[in-house]
Motif scaffolding. Structure first.
Motif, short mmCIF file in Angstrom:
data_model
loop_
_atom_site.label_atom_id
_atom_site.label_comp_id
_atom_site.label_asym_id
_atom_site.label_seq_id
_atom_site.Cartn_x
_atom_site.Cartn_y
_atom_site.Cartn_z
N TYR A 145 6.65 3.97 -1.04
CA TYR A 145 6.26 4.46 -2.41
C TYR A 145 5.01 5.59 -2.26
O TYR A 145 4.42 5.59 -1.36
N ARG A 146 5.54 6.78 -2.88
CA ARG A 146 4.56 7.99 -2.69
C ARG A 146 3.59 7.93 -3.81
O ARG A 146 2.82 9.04 -3.81
N GLN A 147 3.37 7.00 -4.74
CA GLN A 147 2.52 6.99 -5.66
C GLN A 147 1.95 5.67 -6.12
O GLN A 147 2.57 4.68 -5.63
N THR A 148 0.92 5.54 -6.55
CA THR A 148 0.42 4.22 -6.86
C THR A 148 0.73 3.85 -8.41
O THR A 148 1.45 4.67 -9.25
N SER A 182 0.75 -1.15 -0.08
CA SER A 182 -0.13 0.07 -0.12
C SER A 182 0.85 1.30 0.01
O SER A 182 1.95 1.30 0.69
N MET A 183 0.28 2.23 -0.70
CA MET A 183 1.34 3.37 -0.72
C MET A 183 1.21 4.14 0.51
O MET A 183 0.33 4.11 1.52
N GLY A 184 2.51 4.56 1.06
CA GLY A 184 2.57 4.98 2.21
C GLY A 184 3.02 4.17 3.37
O GLY A 184 3.40 4.50 4.42
N VAL A 232 1.53 -1.04 -6.32
CA VAL A 232 1.54 -0.17 -5.19
C VAL A 232 0.09 0.34 -5.44
O VAL A 232 -0.42 0.86 -6.41
N ASN A 276 0.87 14.34 -5.42
CA ASN A 276 0.47 14.07 -6.99
C ASN A 276 1.03 15.10 -8.11
O ASN A 276 0.40 15.09 -8.89
N PRO A 288 -3.59 2.12 -3.39
CA PRO A 288 -3.77 3.44 -2.69
C PRO A 288 -3.64 3.01 -1.17
O PRO A 288 -4.10 2.04 -0.79
N ASP A 343 10.99 3.88 -9.54
CA ASP A 343 10.25 5.14 -9.51
C ASP A 343 11.37 6.46 -9.83
O ASP A 343 11.16 7.34 -9.32
N ALA A 385 -2.92 8.54 0.60
CA ALA A 385 -3.56 8.96 -0.46
C ALA A 385 -4.02 10.46 -0.54
O ALA A 385 -3.99 11.06 -1.75
#
Length: 746
Positions: free
Chosen positions: A374-377, A337-339, A401, A415, A403, A361, A407
């Protein structure tokens, strides 16, 4: 015959004269002193000119510092001019003209000109070079014009050193024709030095350390001229260039892998024609001057080069060690999951020297074990490269990855397509990613005029906005809730004697912002310690790449500041700045599990302590329930309603032996109200309980566990929203103390 010789000599003389003329022209154009003008000027309503003469000097020389001020019109504030001198330049107080004073501690002069009502004024101060800094001959004399709260500065470049001396030329006494060799020189004196070489064959080479080769045999006299701003020195040395062959070669990789092309480059010399014979040590031969070869098996091979011409033969040898690239494997989950952190493990044979991860990334990590957020999906191809002395092996797999909890924290920032490394602290999984900001030169934050009665924290706010102004960024708005969060953290660092971004209660900056009621987006935290003054802390932040990204964050709109001084604390002075984005959605309170870590293995005879963070105080009737899940059964383990320290909650589970059998379990923390309704739910975390064979089978009656209703409504997954749900407890009306306003006593 004599007439013919004379006619042949005429063009040689002309060539020699032309060479001498070119040498002279080169010497005239070759001027390392040109950069040291000794001039500085400040322009504006009041202009100031400084001339240091002569601008190039050595120990014992006398200089003149000539100042001229021009004030065309009357000014309300009388100007003051300071002259800041380098350490080796001294002024005798007895030689000071009227209106000029000296500060011996700072080696600076102050001039209060009498032309403040309009007109011109001039003064001349004699100085003497007392010492020479051999490591820093390029110096400056600074002038500073102060008028009211305005300060202007300019620098006059000067040079103080020692004349050059050439103590030796490093060159072989004999080389072969066309054999390249380096030329170096041993120098004494003060730099910068510039060199010109005359190899003795009509060439002039203006390179400090050239590589040279002679096209024809003979005896040549190599001359070098070394110059610095103070003078020049020369030295000559003869070298014999022979037609006999001299074998020499280089290898682009002396430790290649099996099957890797290896380039062999001849640096041999000798009169043409030359014959080359290469023996690569594995039974393969070659006759090219610069061949390429591949080894089919690992081992140690002696490469043998033979060079021949009509004058003889020469040989050279080099041992090449050939090995195999490493064998490696990687382990990483296929989704996250992101974060949330994802762990990666790389394993290889004993030859592996390093592991390099590409997270797909644009970011990379080093090490056999990594943890990344990760900071994005999206789908990212993660690869790891294992490297040894003989090559590398690359492995990879796709990671999905999804959400996650982050998010909606910073939709504008996270974003916005930005790239960059973790902004401040790798220990903070909720840190944001910001673009790097490059500096052309170190940043200097000059003290500015601050109104009387301004607190240290308020000074920090002023200097942060001043730094942003110098980088053409808009000022930040002061926000009390951010300052309350910052003050909590600075007090915390001083009280518990630590430094960093994780609080004594395990809280992260984002959680402290939630606790103190900041309803917009988190945009970073910067901390500093050991600096007595606010401008020093800001200067440190701007010169530190990870902090600079936050201070000069173009997405930040708000800031809170705090200062704590405690002479019983290790670093005495502590500073914190919290940054926010008023256009980004705030985060709803969430439960963050701390211990035990995911996948922990524990014997059922060992007491465990469970800990988690929740940023908001609990409302009346609210409590945390800790649940176990195993084999389709859910059981309540315990209840906690009071924090151990601010936002950290603890539950001791000492009787696992009587409570649980061995096996795989999932544990989870749920915030419930009096009626048992779930308000906030944490993630589920795995835990493996092993039976302790040293303890006999238990006979005591286990403590009854509270079963959960067979078909409960699924507990909601925490997804923060821009507007917190109505059942989420709001921040308390009491807020942390305001920023400190007292200045510490010395």
């Amino acid at each position: 015959m004599q007439k013919k010789r004379w006619l042949l000599a005429i063009p040689l003389l002309l060539l020699a004269g032309l060479a001498a003329l070119l040498w002279r022209q080169d010497s005239v154009a070759f001027d390392p002193a040109a950069a040291f003008s000794g001039q500085a000027q400040i322009t504006g309503p009041i202009s100031v000119d400084l001339t240091v003469f002569p601008p190039i000097a050595t120990a014992g020389d006398s200089l003149s510092l000539d100042l001229r001020l021009n004030a065309p019109t009357a000014v309300s504030d009388p100007p003051a001019i300071s002259i800041e001198l380098p350490a080796g330049l001294q002024v005798d107080p007895r030689d000071l003209p009227a209106g000029v004073t000296i500060n011996l501690q700072t080696n600076s002069l102050t001039w209060l000109p009498s032309a403040a009502a309009g007109g011109e004024a001039a003064v001349s101060v004699p100085a003497r070079v007392e010492t020479v800094d051999l490591q820093k001959s390029a110096q400056v004399v600074d002038i500073v014009l102060r008028q009211g709260e305005v300060e202007q500065r300019a620098s006059a470049p000067i040079w103080i050193g020692i004349e050059p001396q050439v103590t030796g030329i490093l060159a072989p006494p004999q080389v072969a024709v066309k054999q390249p060799f380096p030329l170096k020189v041993e120098l004494a004196g003060s730099g910068p030095f510039e060199l010109v070489w005359l190899p003795g064959d009509g060439r002039r080479i203006a390179v400090n350390e050239p590589e040279l080769a002679f096209p024809a045999p003979g005896i040549y006299e190599i001359t070098v001229e070394a110059r610095n701003p103070l003078g020049r020195a020369t030295r000559a040395q003869t070298i014999t260039v022979a037609p006999h062959p001299a074998a020499q070669f280089t290898v682009d990789d002396p430790m290649p892998g099996v099957g890797q092309p290896v380039a062999f480059t001849s640096r041999s010399g000798g009169q043409d024609p030359l014959d080359y014979t290469w023996d690569f040590g594995d039974g393969v031969m070659a006759n090219a001057a610069n061949p390429t070869h591949q080894y089919a098996a690992p081992g140690s091979y002696q490469v043998h080069l033979t060079v021949e011409n009509v004058y003889g033969r020469s040989e050279a040898f080099w041992t090449v060690l050939v090995g195999l690239p490493p064998e490696a494997q990687m382990t990483i989950a296929d989704s996250v999951s992101m974060g949330q952190p994802i762990a990666g493990l790389a394993q290889g044979d004993v030859t592996v020297l390093a592991y390099r991860w590409d997270m797909g990334d644009g970011r990379s990590l080093d090490g056999a074990e990594i943890s990344y957020i990760y900071r994005q999906t999206g789908d990212f191809y993660v690869s790891v490269t294992a490297v040894n002395e003989f090559g590398s092996a690359e492995l990879g797999q796709w990671v999905r990855v999804d959400p996650g909890v982050l998010a909606t924290y910073l939709p504008l920032i996270l974003n916005g397509g930005m790239n960059g490394e973790t902004a401040v602290s790798d220990e903070n999984p909720f840190e944001i990613a910001l673009d790097p900001v490059d500096l052309d030169e170190p940043f200097v934050m000059m003290p500015i005029s601050i109104p009387d009665g301004t607190s240290q924290a308020e000074e920090l706010f002023i200097y942060i906005n001043e730094a942003r102004r110098q980088f053409d960024l808009p000022p930040l708005a002061y926000v009390y809730e951010l300052s309350a969060a910052a003050q909590q953290h600075t007090d915390d660092m001083a009280q518990f004697q630590y430094t960093g971004h994780t609080g004594a209660d395990g809280s992260y900056p984002l959680e402290r912002l939630i606790r103190n009621g900041y309803a917009a987006g988190y945009a970073g935290e910067a901390t500093a310690w050991g600096f007595e003054n606010a401008y020093e802390a800001v200067e440190f932040w701007v010169n530190s790449p990870p902090h600079r990204r936050i201070i000069l964050n173009r997405y930040a709109t708000d800031v809170g500041v705090a200062f704590t001084v405690d002479f019983n604390a290790p670093n005495v002075w502590y500073w914190t700045a919290e940054f926010g984005n008023q256009f980004a959605a705030g985060a709803a309170p969430f439960i963050r599990l701390q211990e035990p870590e995911a996948g922990l293995e524990s014997l059922n005879s060992i007491p465990l302590q469970f800990s988690w963070n929740y940023p908001m105080p609990l409302a009346e009737g609210q409590r945390f329930m800790i649940y176990w899940r195993s084999d389709g059964r859910t059981q309540a383990v315990g209840t906690v309603s009071q924090p151990a320290l601010r936002s950290q909650y603890l539950l001791d589970a000492p009787d696992l032996y009587g409570l649980l059998k061995s096996g795989d379990f999932m544990w989870q923390v749920v915030l419930e109200d009096e009626a048992g309704n779930a308000l906030v739910v944490s993630e589920e975390r795995p835990l493996l309980i092993l039976h302790d064979d040293a303890i006999p089978t238990p006979t005591p009656t286990p403590t009854p566990l509270i079963p959960v209703t067979p078909s409960p409504t699924p507990l909601p997954t925490l997804m923060p929203t821009a507007v917190p749900p109505t059942e989420t407890p709001m921040p308390p009306t009491a807020v942390p103390p305001p920023v400190v306003t007292a200045t510490p006593n010395p």
